[in-house]
Scaffold this active site. Structure first.
Site, PDB file in Angstrom:
ATOM      1  CB  CYS A 115      41.472  47.740  48.832  1.00  0.00           C
ATOM      2  SG  CYS A 115      42.961  47.304  48.324  1.00  0.00           S
ATOM      3  NE  ARG A 121      35.813  48.085  47.191  1.00  0.00           N
ATOM      4  CZ  ARG A 121      35.334  48.639  45.970  1.00  0.00           C
ATOM      5  NH1 ARG A 121      33.927  48.184  45.544  1.00  0.00           N
ATOM      6  NH2 ARG A 121      35.720  49.091  45.085  1.00  0.00           N
ATOM      7  CD1 TRP A 157      41.418  39.295  46.468  1.00  0.00           C
ATOM      8  CD2 TRP A 157      42.084  40.954  44.527  1.00  0.00           C
ATOM      9  NE1 TRP A 157      41.600  38.857  45.250  1.00  0.00           N
ATOM     10  CE2 TRP A 157      41.972  39.556  44.187  1.00  0.00           C
ATOM     11  CE3 TRP A 157      42.392  42.238  43.937  1.00  0.00           C
ATOM     12  CZ2 TRP A 157      42.237  39.520  42.831  1.00  0.00           C
ATOM     13  CZ3 TRP A 157      42.504  41.849  42.526  1.00  0.00           C
ATOM     14  CH2 TRP A 157      42.666  40.512  42.268  1.00  0.00           C
ATOM     15  CG  ASN A 191      39.635  50.572  45.704  1.00  0.00           C
ATOM     16  OD1 ASN A 191      38.567  50.952  45.533  1.00  0.00           O
ATOM     17  ND2 ASN A 191      40.345  49.524  45.091  1.00  0.00           N
ATOM     18  N   GLY A 192      43.042  51.172  44.583  1.00  0.00           N
ATOM     19  CA  GLY A 192      43.416  51.515  43.261  1.00  0.00           C
ATOM     20  C   GLY A 192      45.104  51.269  42.967  1.00  0.00           C
ATOM     21  CD  GLU A 241      28.735  30.920  35.368  1.00  0.00           C
ATOM     22  OE1 GLU A 241      29.690  31.605  34.682  1.00  0.00           O
ATOM     23  OE2 GLU A 241      28.495  31.254  36.525  1.00  0.00           O
ATOM     24  CE  LYS A 278      29.799  30.680  39.807  1.00  0.00           C
ATOM     25  NZ  LYS A 278      29.547  31.894  38.937  1.00  0.00           N
ATOM     26  CD  GLU A 287      33.781  32.119  41.190  1.00  0.00           C
ATOM     27  OE1 GLU A 287      32.642  32.093  40.463  1.00  0.00           O
ATOM     28  OE2 GLU A 287      34.519  33.083  41.250  1.00  0.00           O
ATOM     29  CG  HIS A 317      38.389  19.627  16.214  1.00  0.00           C
ATOM     30  ND1 HIS A 317      38.597  19.258  15.257  1.00  0.00           N
ATOM     31  CD2 HIS A 317      36.907  19.716  16.221  1.00  0.00           C
ATOM     32  CE1 HIS A 317      37.458  19.046  14.212  1.00  0.00           C
ATOM     33  NE2 HIS A 317      36.519  19.463  15.392  1.00  0.00           N
ATOM     34  CE  LYS A 360      29.114  39.004  44.198  1.00  0.00           C
ATOM     35  NZ  LYS A 360      28.984  37.820  43.385  1.00  0.00           N
TER      36      LYS A 360
HETATM   37  C1  AGP Z   1      31.886  35.097  39.201  1.00  0.00           C
HETATM   38  O1  AGP Z   1      31.557  33.858  40.050  1.00  0.00           O
HETATM   39  C2  AGP Z   1      33.159  35.594  39.289  1.00  0.00           C
HETATM   40  N1  AGP Z   1      33.335  35.943  40.730  1.00  0.00           N
HETATM   41  C3  AGP Z   1      33.543  36.656  38.412  1.00  0.00           C
HETATM   42  O2  AGP Z   1      33.720  35.823  37.165  1.00  0.00           O
HETATM   43  C4  AGP Z   1      32.723  37.784  38.082  1.00  0.00           C
HETATM   44  O3  AGP Z   1      31.603  37.485  37.464  1.00  0.00           O
HETATM   45  C5  AGP Z   1      33.588  39.035  37.179  1.00  0.00           C
HETATM   46  O4  AGP Z   1      34.542  39.349  37.962  1.00  0.00           O
HETATM   47  C6  AGP Z   1      32.684  39.934  36.698  1.00  0.00           C
HETATM   48  O5  AGP Z   1      31.905  40.949  37.557  1.00  0.00           O
HETATM   49  P1  AGP Z   1      30.812  41.823  37.486  1.00  0.00           P
HETATM   50  O6  AGP Z   1      29.685  41.179  36.922  1.00  0.00           O
HETATM   51  O7  AGP Z   1      30.635  42.318  38.669  1.00  0.00           O
HETATM   52  O8  AGP Z   1      31.548  42.838  36.470  1.00  0.00           O
END
Ligand code: AGP
Length: 622
Positions: free
Chosen positions: A16, A41, A87, A113-114, A495, A499, A502, A518, A617
């Site tokens: 959070c 967050r 979150w 937060n935690g 990657e 993308k 997500e 395989h 994020k």
């Molecule tokens: C990327 O699109 C993601 N939102 C996620 O995988 C992110 O890269 C990951 O949580 C790591 O975050 P950071 O680089 O802030 O440590």
């Protein structure tokens, strides 16, 4: 049994953002504005508690800050308040579980937060003493613990409550018994205090309160802070006063506008040339074939003696690390391992003598990466953090840092920070290869020349994206798709898949193309588009072979290939061109294409691109 329950609740964690303010202005608009900057967050529920002198007024809702805005009391004139955006990894976000949480009498309100890991035991203890709990959260125990220990001194009550707690926290607490203070504290979750004139603020990070002040105090673990309109007093949990330094936050107020783009993600994709140029600025010496990281000068001897490297990261940053492995092993001829932060820290970590741990985190706040870095440190690794956020927790814990200069990234999907991470790993490779005298001037000069060409090439790629959009719409119509690549482009395939899933919620997987036969080949049908990364390079012909394999199973194949490649059209259904570039740097161009494919596929599906469901994020809990 209790341990098992705590294990479950560890999964049911909340990640959070918290804010607070005290002064002479109305608190509500300040709290709401600050919370908007913390939505990265978490954004599944939100709330505020304000104190008008007589009593605490709590407003909370399942949904985003804009939903909270629709129910806040416009006539509330309170000048003291705390706020929260939440979150949850599991469990239904609800207004009951939203913060702030209050004690039995509604006299004490807490945002957190935690994770309170021993919350179940505490809850049972407090329930047996007659406390009534309303939510399923761990946080609510904090409100009741403060109530239990309150004896006319809120700071002391918070202190005693926190001494009972196991886990991580950044908290802010108010009480209607003491309407002129906010108490806050932290352990393993970020917390800063902002100093104003006749007013003070607190938040999980600087952008949340940057509009109101640039004078910042960083709160450290197990510190507690007493905030009034005119004073900020910090002490340890044990009650020892701590002198703090005031830091002046850099730069202007962060412009979190979309600047004409429909989404932050699209804006950030287009900002990549600028981000890369700024990351290179003042660090490249093309003629001399060298890279200067002034920030590493004091550690130069130690870095030179490094005999192995572990790269530790999560998600997109992990993918940048995978690419880093190829480049660093190639240039340095020393072993480089890449590990997920969440795995590294629970492994029986080998001694890190003469080893470097490169911890990559754009936010600098990812809990798993911070914990893994601590573990690496304790095993004797020299630690180097690669991050995009000045002043983030990782910058204060690593032995040294290398900053990517991408500017703030708002979209949950990492884009410009990813290519900047790759760039800085390449730069670090050249830097160390020169330091260790492993490459000559000409070789590294050639790499630097190609490196410098990348931003311009990305610009030309971004100038013509109609083929990308067309192919993305086709993918937007499907349920799943696959990405294949080899060597340097294998991490990019991973990657691309991340993308895609997500932001578009389309099932997507990335594979090393040689692995198809395989197992994954069984998944290929006419309904599964395959995106093949086939830039010029040493595995080009091997990739053509793999493309034939999937074509033979009727897959629709989209190739990402060099502009000058005349051969590829014979093998695939559609070709997306990237400008011709040194093989070493084709992954950066391919990454931009895959970001755009994911973006337009998600847009085609009408998905909520900047704030995808269930994500945040910055992942500040383990
Ligand atoms: C990327 O699109 C993601 N939102 C996620 O995988 C992110 O890269 C990951 O949580 C790591 O975050 P950071 O680089 O802030 O440590």
């Amino acid at each position: 049994m209790l341990r098992a329950l705590e294990g479950i609740i560890r999964e049911t964690v909340f990640m959070c953002g918290i804010v607070g303010c005290i002064g002479d202005r109305r608190a509500t608009p300040i709290l709401v504005e600050s919370l908007k900057h913390l939505e990265y967050r978490g954004y599944d529920s939100a709330g505020i508690a304000t104190l008008n002198g007589a009593e605490i007024d709590v407003t909370k809702i399942e949904g985003k800050i804009c939903d909270l805005e629709t129910i806040i009391n416009e006539t509330d004139n309170a000048c003291v308040g705390i706020g929260h955006t939440r979150w949850a990894t599991h469990g239904v976000p609800s207004s009951t579980n939203a913060h702030p949480h209050v004690d039995c009498t509604g006299s004490i309100a807490v945002v957190h937060n935690g994770i309170i890991e021993n919350f179940q035991a505490l809850k049972e203890e407090l329930t047996s003493k007659g406390h009534i709990f309303c939510s399923e959260t761990d946080t609510e125990v904090l409100a009741h613990l403060c109530e239990e220990y309150y004896n006319g001194d809120l700071e002391q009550a918070v202190r005693e409550a926190l001494l009972r707690v196991e886990g991580s926290y950044a908290i802010a607490v108010i009480s209607d018994n003491e309407p002129d203070i906010i108490i806050a504290a932290r352990k393993d979750s970020p917390l800063i205090v902002g100093l104003g004139a006749g007013e003070n603020f607190l938040a999980s990070d600087i952008p949340a309160i940057r509009k109101y002040t640039n004078k910042i105090i960083y709160i450290n673990d197990e510190e507690i802070v007493r905030i009034t309109r005119d004073s900020v007093v910090v002490s340890t949990l044990q009650g020892v006063k701590v002198e703090k330094t005031v830091t002046i936050a850099d730069g202007s107020i962060i412009d979190a506008e979309r600047g004409g783009y429909e989404h932050f993600m699209l804006k950030e994709i287009h900002e990549q040339p600028k981000a890369l140029r700024e990351t290179m600025e003042d660090r490249l010496y093309e003629l001399e074939g060298s890279i200067d990281f002034k920030e590493l000068r004091s550690l130069e001897d130690e870095i030179k003696g490094i005999e192995s490297i572990s790269i530790i990261a999560c998600g997109t940053s992990y993918h940048a690390g995978l690419l880093g492995k190829y480049i660093l092993e190639d240039l340095l001829r020393i072993p480089v391992r890449v590990e997920y932060s969440s795995e590294f820290r629970y492994n029986n970590v080998l001694s890190g003598q003469k080893s470097l741990a490169i911890c990559i985190s754009q936010s600098g706040e990812t809990a798993d990466t911070l914990a893994a870095m601590n573990e690496a440190k304790s095993q004797g690794y020299l630690t180097l953090a690669i991050t995009n956020v000045v002043g983030s927790t990782i910058t204060r814990k690593a032995d040294e840092i290398l900053l990517t200069k991408s500017g703030i990234e708002i979209g949950v999907a990492a884009t410009k920070t990813f290519t900047a991470q790759i760039l800085i790993l390449y730069m670090f490779g050249v830097y160390l290869a020169r330091l260790k005298k492993l490459t000559d001037v000409e070789t590294s000069r050639n790499i630097i020349t190609s490196m410098k060409s990348v931003p311009g090439l990305i610009e030309s790629l971004l100038d013509n994206i109609s083929t990308i959009e067309k192919n993305a719409s086709r993918i937007g119509e499907t349920d799943c798709c696959y990405f294949i690549g080899r060597g340097l482009n294998y991490p990019i395939a991973l990657e691309g898949a991340l993308k895609m899933k997500e932001i578009s919620y389309i099932k997507a997987e990335g594979f090393p193309a040689g692995e198809l036969k395989h197992g994954p080949l069984a998944l290929i049908t006419a309904d599964t588009p395959v995106i093949a990364l086939v830039p010029e390079g040493k595995t080009y012909y091997k990739m053509l072979g793999n493309i034939k394999e999937v074509k033979a199973r009727n897959a629709y194949v989209i190739a990402i290939a060099n502009a000058s490649d005349d051969e590829i059209v014979k093998y695939v259904d559609s070709v997306i061109r990237i400008p011709d570039v040194d093989e070493l740097f084709s992954p950066m161009l391919a990454a931009v294409v895959l970001q755009l494919i994911a973006y337009y596929a998600a847009k085609y599906k009408g998905a909520e691109i900047d704030q995808p469901r269930n994500l945040a994020k910055s992942v500040t809990v383990e």
